[in-house]
Motif scaffolding. Structure first.
Motif, PDB file in Angstrom:
ATOM      1  N   THR A   1     -23.761  90.305   3.718  1.00  0.00           N
ATOM      2  CA  THR A   1     -24.126  89.310   2.463  1.00  0.00           C
ATOM      3  C   THR A   1     -22.667  89.355   1.596  1.00  0.00           C
ATOM      4  O   THR A   1     -21.896  89.899   1.820  1.00  0.00           O
ATOM      5  N   THR A   2     -22.529  87.940   1.280  1.00  0.00           N
ATOM      6  CA  THR A   2     -21.249  87.446   0.652  1.00  0.00           C
ATOM      7  C   THR A   2     -21.715  86.958  -0.926  1.00  0.00           C
ATOM      8  O   THR A   2     -22.817  86.950  -1.368  1.00  0.00           O
TER       9      THR A   2
ATOM     10  N   VAL B   1     -22.025  83.995  -4.043  1.00  0.00           N
ATOM     11  CA  VAL B   1     -22.642  82.785  -3.828  1.00  0.00           C
ATOM     12  C   VAL B   1     -21.443  81.867  -3.996  1.00  0.00           C
ATOM     13  O   VAL B   1     -21.736  81.233  -3.004  1.00  0.00           O
TER      14      VAL B   1
ATOM     15  N   ASP C   1     -18.216  82.171  -2.619  1.00  0.00           N
ATOM     16  CA  ASP C   1     -16.990  83.129  -2.212  1.00  0.00           C
ATOM     17  C   ASP C   1     -15.805  82.323  -1.809  1.00  0.00           C
ATOM     18  O   ASP C   1     -15.729  82.137  -0.389  1.00  0.00           O
TER      19      ASP C   1
ATOM     20  N   PRO D   1     -15.006  84.515   3.334  1.00  0.00           N
ATOM     21  CA  PRO D   1     -15.942  84.446   4.412  1.00  0.00           C
ATOM     22  C   PRO D   1     -15.041  83.735   5.663  1.00  0.00           C
ATOM     23  O   PRO D   1     -15.263  84.276   6.804  1.00  0.00           O
TER      24      PRO D   1
ATOM     25  N   LEU E   1     -24.050  85.376   8.253  1.00  0.00           N
ATOM     26  CA  LEU E   1     -23.740  85.598   6.639  1.00  0.00           C
ATOM     27  C   LEU E   1     -25.196  85.075   6.106  1.00  0.00           C
ATOM     28  O   LEU E   1     -25.461  83.910   5.740  1.00  0.00           O
TER      29      LEU E   1
ATOM     30  N   ARG F   1     -26.363  85.373   0.090  1.00  0.00           N
ATOM     31  CA  ARG F   1     -25.367  85.014  -0.625  1.00  0.00           C
ATOM     32  C   ARG F   1     -25.938  85.489  -1.989  1.00  0.00           C
ATOM     33  O   ARG F   1     -26.626  84.625  -2.629  1.00  0.00           O
TER      34      ARG F   1
ATOM     35  N   THR G   1     -24.950  87.012  -5.870  1.00  0.00           N
ATOM     36  CA  THR G   1     -23.821  87.620  -6.921  1.00  0.00           C
ATOM     37  C   THR G   1     -24.071  88.505  -7.634  1.00  0.00           C
ATOM     38  O   THR G   1     -23.391  89.545  -8.045  1.00  0.00           O
TER      39      THR G   1
ATOM     40  N   ARG H   1     -27.302  93.135  -4.439  1.00  0.00           N
ATOM     41  CA  ARG H   1     -26.647  93.259  -3.484  1.00  0.00           C
ATOM     42  C   ARG H   1     -26.549  94.787  -2.769  1.00  0.00           C
ATOM     43  O   ARG H   1     -26.883  95.012  -1.428  1.00  0.00           O
TER      44      ARG H   1
ATOM     45  N   SER I   1     -21.586  94.597   3.719  1.00  0.00           N
ATOM     46  CA  SER I   1     -20.892  93.622   3.052  1.00  0.00           C
ATOM     47  C   SER I   1     -19.549  94.272   2.989  1.00  0.00           C
ATOM     48  O   SER I   1     -19.173  95.422   3.164  1.00  0.00           O
TER      49      SER I   1
END
Length: 319
Positions: A196-197, A199, A201, A206, A222, A225, A227, A232, A243
């Motif tokens: 998870t990253t 929105v 980034d 990434p 990935l 996404r 925030t 998360r 993450s």
């Protein structure tokens, strides 16, 4: 024709960009218009300021002289504007940040370090947008991060100072993960995980993850996404994702933080400010407040404290 501040700014932008095309885009003018302006400036200066090379343009000896003077004049004018604004009461210093761990304590530290100056703090999701808004005057100063070799271009009229030159990213995973008991985690052992990253980034994270995973022999998934920090962490605690994380992050129930073996992904934290609205004294106070906010988080995870203490050259300078 007499040289004006806009002419000095144009010369500086050309030198910084290394090409007329890039300088024109940063100044918001066409390349032919900038070329014509440069020719007029050179007539006043008495000779060529730049020569073309295979890699763009480079200043001549005369150009170096003019650049040195231009930079001094522009700095003095910026300082005049910033110091004048310092006498205006009731105007807050507008600080923008991306989602860095130190933000949690930054407002308290700015209140302590800048007791006579009201500071407002806004959180943005995009480092690119943050710097663009700084250049447009929507913020006076910003705090942001960069990952590995990624460098964010600075708008015209902006100065920057590195707060933390290097910190090793770690991985947040479920406390029930098979690798959670390890002291260090090999990146290659995470090949089958969903990541998870954020929105937006756009700090190079990434790309750095993909590059590091490629060296470890796999392509990361990935999948999420998100925030919202709570959402998360909930996904991670449930074992549905992992993450990257700053090593100073707070513990979260059901998750653990583990350093990556060899520190394949590192970040740095920078401060940038508009030199026409933030004085040198204010910038120094802001740096000190951000440094103290970061230092207050070093003990959040014992592995980072050990890493940090072994590298005093990376510590912020508290004048």
């Amino acid at each position: 024709m007499q040289l004006e501040l806009r002419h000095l700014q144009a010369v500086c932008r050309i030198a910084e960009a290394g090409s007329l095309g890039l300088a024109a885009r940063r100044l918001g003018v066409s390349q032919p218009a900038l070329s014509a302006q440069l020719r007029r400036i050179e007539r006043v200066a008495g000779g060529e300021l730049f020569v073309r090379t295979r890699h763009g343009v480079e200043p001549t000896s005369l150009g170096e002289f003019v650049l040195g003077t231009a930079r001094r004049v522009l700095l003095e004018m910026d300082a005049l504007g910033a110091e004048s604004r310092a006498f205006v009461t009731g105007r807050p210093l507008r600080l923008g940040c991306i989602l860095l761990v130190l933000v949690d304590g930054l407002l308290e530290q700015t209140d302590l370090a800048m007791a006579d100056q009201e500071v407002t703090v806004d959180l943005e999701h995009s480092a690119t947008a943050l710097l663009r808004m700084l250049g447009a005057g929507q913020y006076d100063a910003v705090a942001y991060g960069e990952v590995n070799e990624h460098e964010m271009p600075l708008p015209a009229g902006v100065l920057a100072r590195t707060l933390i030159p290097k910190e090793p990213f770690c991985v947040r995973m479920s406390a029930g993960h098979p690798l959670a008991a390890r002291e260090f985690v090999e990146l290659a052992d995470l090949a089958d995980e969903s990541w998870t990253t954020l929105v937006e980034d756009d700090d190079g994270g990434p790309e750095a993850l993909v590059e590091a995973c490629a060296k470890a022999g796999f392509v990361p998934s990935l999948r999420y996404r998100i925030t919202d920090r709570t959402m998360r962490y909930g996904l991670i605690a449930a074992g549905r994702a992992i993450s990257l994380s700053q090593p100073t992050a707070q513990p979260s129930e059901g998750t653990v933080l583990r350093p990556l073996a060899g520190s394949p992904i590192t970040g740095r934290i920078r401060l940038a400010w508009n030199r026409s609205t933030v004085s040198a004294g204010q910038a120094a106070l802001l740096y000190r407040a951000a440094a103290r906010a970061y230092l207050a988080t070093v003990d959040n995870n014992p592995f980072h404290r050990a890493w940090w203490d072994a590298r005093p050259e990376l510590h912020p300078v508290l004048e």
